[in-house]
Design a protein around this motif. Structure first.
Motif, PDB file in Angstrom:
ATOM      1  N   ASP C  88      28.641   0.308 -19.351  1.00  0.00           N
ATOM      2  CA  ASP C  88      28.872  -0.161 -17.977  1.00  0.00           C
ATOM      3  C   ASP C  88      27.797  -1.194 -17.648  1.00  0.00           C
ATOM      4  O   ASP C  88      26.616  -0.865 -17.525  1.00  0.00           O
ATOM      5  N   LEU C  89      28.268  -2.427 -17.510  1.00  0.00           N
ATOM      6  CA  LEU C  89      27.373  -3.583 -17.378  1.00  0.00           C
ATOM      7  C   LEU C  89      26.448  -3.448 -16.166  1.00  0.00           C
ATOM      8  O   LEU C  89      25.234  -3.714 -16.253  1.00  0.00           O
ATOM      9  N   ILE C  90      27.015  -3.090 -15.041  1.00  0.00           N
ATOM     10  CA  ILE C  90      26.228  -3.014 -13.802  1.00  0.00           C
ATOM     11  C   ILE C  90      25.234  -1.856 -13.878  1.00  0.00           C
ATOM     12  O   ILE C  90      24.054  -2.016 -13.533  1.00  0.00           O
ATOM     13  N   GLN C  91      25.712  -0.716 -14.368  1.00  0.00           N
ATOM     14  CA  GLN C  91      24.847   0.451 -14.446  1.00  0.00           C
ATOM     15  C   GLN C  91      23.685   0.198 -15.425  1.00  0.00           C
ATOM     16  O   GLN C  91      22.540   0.558 -15.140  1.00  0.00           O
ATOM     17  N   ALA C  92      24.002  -0.420 -16.570  1.00  0.00           N
ATOM     18  CA  ALA C  92      22.955  -0.726 -17.550  1.00  0.00           C
ATOM     19  C   ALA C  92      21.894  -1.636 -16.930  1.00  0.00           C
ATOM     20  O   ALA C  92      20.690  -1.454 -17.163  1.00  0.00           O
ATOM     21  N   ALA C  93      22.341  -2.612 -16.127  1.00  0.00           N
ATOM     22  CA  ALA C  93      21.390  -3.518 -15.478  1.00  0.00           C
ATOM     23  C   ALA C  93      20.576  -2.772 -14.416  1.00  0.00           C
ATOM     24  O   ALA C  93      19.359  -2.957 -14.310  1.00  0.00           O
ATOM     25  N   GLN C  94      21.238  -1.935 -13.639  1.00  0.00           N
ATOM     26  CA  GLN C  94      20.523  -1.188 -12.586  1.00  0.00           C
ATOM     27  C   GLN C  94      19.454  -0.286 -13.205  1.00  0.00           C
ATOM     28  O   GLN C  94      18.350  -0.158 -12.664  1.00  0.00           O
ATOM     29  N   GLU C  95      19.776   0.318 -14.340  1.00  0.00           N
ATOM     30  CA  GLU C  95      18.788   1.191 -14.992  1.00  0.00           C
ATOM     31  C   GLU C  95      17.579   0.397 -15.472  1.00  0.00           C
ATOM     32  O   GLU C  95      16.443   0.836 -15.307  1.00  0.00           O
ATOM     33  N   LYS C  96      17.836  -0.766 -16.061  1.00  0.00           N
ATOM     34  CA  LYS C  96      16.716  -1.584 -16.530  1.00  0.00           C
ATOM     35  C   LYS C  96      15.896  -2.112 -15.366  1.00  0.00           C
ATOM     36  O   LYS C  96      14.681  -2.259 -15.468  1.00  0.00           O
ATOM     37  N   ALA C  98      15.461  -0.502 -12.558  1.00  0.00           N
ATOM     38  CA  ALA C  98      14.656   0.647 -12.121  1.00  0.00           C
ATOM     39  C   ALA C  98      13.430   0.814 -13.028  1.00  0.00           C
ATOM     40  O   ALA C  98      12.319   1.091 -12.548  1.00  0.00           O
ATOM     41  N   ASP C  99      13.626   0.633 -14.337  1.00  0.00           N
ATOM     42  CA  ASP C  99      12.488   0.684 -15.274  1.00  0.00           C
ATOM     43  C   ASP C  99      11.451  -0.380 -14.919  1.00  0.00           C
ATOM     44  O   ASP C  99      10.248  -0.113 -14.926  1.00  0.00           O
ATOM     45  N   ALA C 100      11.943  -1.602 -14.667  1.00  0.00           N
ATOM     46  CA  ALA C 100      11.040  -2.722 -14.381  1.00  0.00           C
ATOM     47  C   ALA C 100      10.252  -2.463 -13.104  1.00  0.00           C
ATOM     48  O   ALA C 100       9.072  -2.821 -12.992  1.00  0.00           O
ATOM     49  N   ALA C 101      10.886  -1.801 -12.147  1.00  0.00           N
ATOM     50  CA  ALA C 101      10.208  -1.502 -10.876  1.00  0.00           C
ATOM     51  C   ALA C 101       9.052  -0.534 -11.102  1.00  0.00           C
ATOM     52  O   ALA C 101       8.030  -0.586 -10.403  1.00  0.00           O
ATOM     53  N   LEU C 102       9.196   0.351 -12.082  1.00  0.00           N
ATOM     54  CA  LEU C 102       8.105   1.279 -12.403  1.00  0.00           C
ATOM     55  C   LEU C 102       6.983   0.557 -13.152  1.00  0.00           C
ATOM     56  O   LEU C 102       5.807   0.799 -12.908  1.00  0.00           O
ATOM     57  N   ARG C 103       7.385  -0.318 -14.077  1.00  0.00           N
ATOM     58  CA  ARG C 103       6.377  -1.019 -14.884  1.00  0.00           C
ATOM     59  C   ARG C 103       5.609  -2.058 -14.070  1.00  0.00           C
ATOM     60  O   ARG C 103       4.434  -2.320 -14.322  1.00  0.00           O
ATOM     61  N   TYR C 104       6.313  -2.688 -13.145  1.00  0.00           N
ATOM     62  CA  TYR C 104       5.679  -3.717 -12.299  1.00  0.00           C
ATOM     63  C   TYR C 104       5.799  -3.307 -10.844  1.00  0.00           C
ATOM     64  O   TYR C 104       6.665  -3.824 -10.128  1.00  0.00           O
ATOM     65  N   PRO C 105       4.950  -2.379 -10.384  1.00  0.00           N
ATOM     66  CA  PRO C 105       5.071  -1.918  -8.994  1.00  0.00           C
ATOM     67  C   PRO C 105       4.856  -3.076  -8.018  1.00  0.00           C
ATOM     68  O   PRO C 105       4.034  -3.968  -8.285  1.00  0.00           O
ATOM     69  N   ALA C 106       5.601  -3.047  -6.942  1.00  0.00           N
ATOM     70  CA  ALA C 106       5.424  -4.070  -5.911  1.00  0.00           C
ATOM     71  C   ALA C 106       4.050  -3.876  -5.267  1.00  0.00           C
ATOM     72  O   ALA C 106       3.578  -2.749  -5.139  1.00  0.00           O
ATOM     73  N   PRO C 107       3.395  -4.956  -4.904  1.00  0.00           N
ATOM     74  CA  PRO C 107       2.052  -4.848  -4.333  1.00  0.00           C
ATOM     75  C   PRO C 107       2.083  -4.169  -2.950  1.00  0.00           C
ATOM     76  O   PRO C 107       3.100  -4.179  -2.293  1.00  0.00           O
TER      77      PRO C 107
END
Lengths: 107, 107, 107, 107
Positions: C88-96, C98-107
Motif C-alpha cells: 500500500d503506497l500511501i501506508q508505506a509512505a506514512q510509515e516512513k 513516522a520513522d523520519a519524525a522520530l529520527r529528526y524531531p521537530a525543534p
C-alpha cells in the motif's frame, strides 16, 4: 606506465568476479541496476547542496571522501557493464562527443 | 599509443565545455543530474529484456547501437563530473575494488 | 467521490496491462527499471536549471507540461510496482514519514 | 474514511517540512535528486534477483520489509515534489495512461 589505467581496471574487475564465481550475476540487466543504485548514492551526497556548495564539496574531507568513493563505485559498474557487453568505454564516449559537437556547433 | 585514452577524453570534454561557455552549467550537482538522466536512458534499453536477452543485446545491431550510445553518454558525464571534482576516475574505482576485495574475500 | 483517486489508478493500470497481456513483463525487477528510466527523464527536465529556476518551472507552459507528464510516468510505474508487490503506497509512505519524525524531531 | 489517503500524506509532508524549516531545501531540483537516491536504494534491493525471484521478494520478511520501506521513501519524495510543483499526482498519471492507451491500442 605507472598510473593504473583502464585496461588494468577492466582486468581486475574480471578477476574479482571470476574469483567469486559472480560472473553469472553480472548480466547487463543486473549490472545496469547496480549502476543505478550507485548513481543514486552519488546523487544523494549532493542533493541538499546548492550548486555552489556542490562545487566546493571536495574541500570537506569527509564529504569529499564519500563523493570520491561513490564515483569509484559508479565507475566500477560502468566499466564492468561495458566489458561484458564488449563496448569500449572511451571510444563510445568519444563517438557521442563527436555527435554532440555536430549537434551543438561551437559559436 | 594510438587508441583514444581517458586523458584525451577528459581534455576533449573540457574543450567542448569551454568552447560553448558551458562550464558555468557544469557544477557537480548539475552533472550528477545529467548522469542520472543518461543512466535512465541506458536502463530503459534493458528494462523489458530477460537477463538472458540482455546478455545478447549487442547481437541486435539496432539495440546494440543504442546501448553503446547510452554507455557513451553515461561515460561522458561521469568523466566530466570526476574532472570538475578533481577525482581520478580509475584510481577511485581501483580503491573501491580493493575495499570490496577485503569485505568479500575470494573463497 | 468525483476526483480520480489512487484506487482507480491502480485498477486502470491493472486493466491496461491485462488487456495487452503485459502482466508477464511486469515483474518487480522490470518495473523498478522502468521507474528508473522515468525518473531519469524527470531529472533531465531540471538538470540545467538553478534551484530557483526549478521552483518556477511550471510557469513555462511547455517545460511545465513536460515536467507534469514525467511526474505522471513516474507515478504510473511506482503505483504499478507497489501493486504487483502488494504494497500500500500511501501506508508505506506514512510509515516512513513516522520513522523520519522520530529520527529528526521537530525543534 | 478510515484508510490514510493521498491528501493526508501531502498534508503530513507539508507539516513535516514546515516544522523543521526544511521548505527552503525542497526545491524541485533538490527533491528530484532525493527521489533519484531513493529509487537507487529500491533498485539495489532487486538488482541481483532474477525476475522470478523479484516476484517473490515479499515472501522473505526481511527483504520484503526493506522493499516496502524503499517504496515508501520513493513515494514520499514523489508526493512532495508534485506538491511543491502544484501537480496532481493521480491526475498526471491518469492522463499519461490515457495517452499510452492511444499509442498502444489493446488488441
Amino acid at each position: 606506465m605507472s598510473a593504473p589505467d583502464l585496461a588494468d581496471l577492466i582486468e581486475n574487475l574480471r578477476r574479482f568476479a571470476d574469483d567469486r564465481d559472480w560472473g553469472r550475476f553480472h548480466t547487463p540487466k543486473n549490472l545496469a541496476m547496480a549502476l543505478t543504485g550507485e548513481v543514486g548514492e552519488l546523487v544523494a551526497e549532493l542533493q541538499w547542496l546548492t550548486p555552489r556548495e556542490s562545487a566546493a564539496v571536495m574541500d570537506d574531507p569527509e564529504a569529499g571522501a564519500r563523493v570520491r568513493a561513490e564515483i569509484g563505485d559508479v565507475m566500477i559498474y560502468l566499466t564492468r557493464l561495458a566489458d561484458v557487453l564488449g563496448v569500449d568505454l572511451i571510444q563510445a564516449a568519444q563517438e557521442k562527443l563527436a555527435d554532440a559537437a555536430l549537434r551543438y556547433p561551437a559559436p
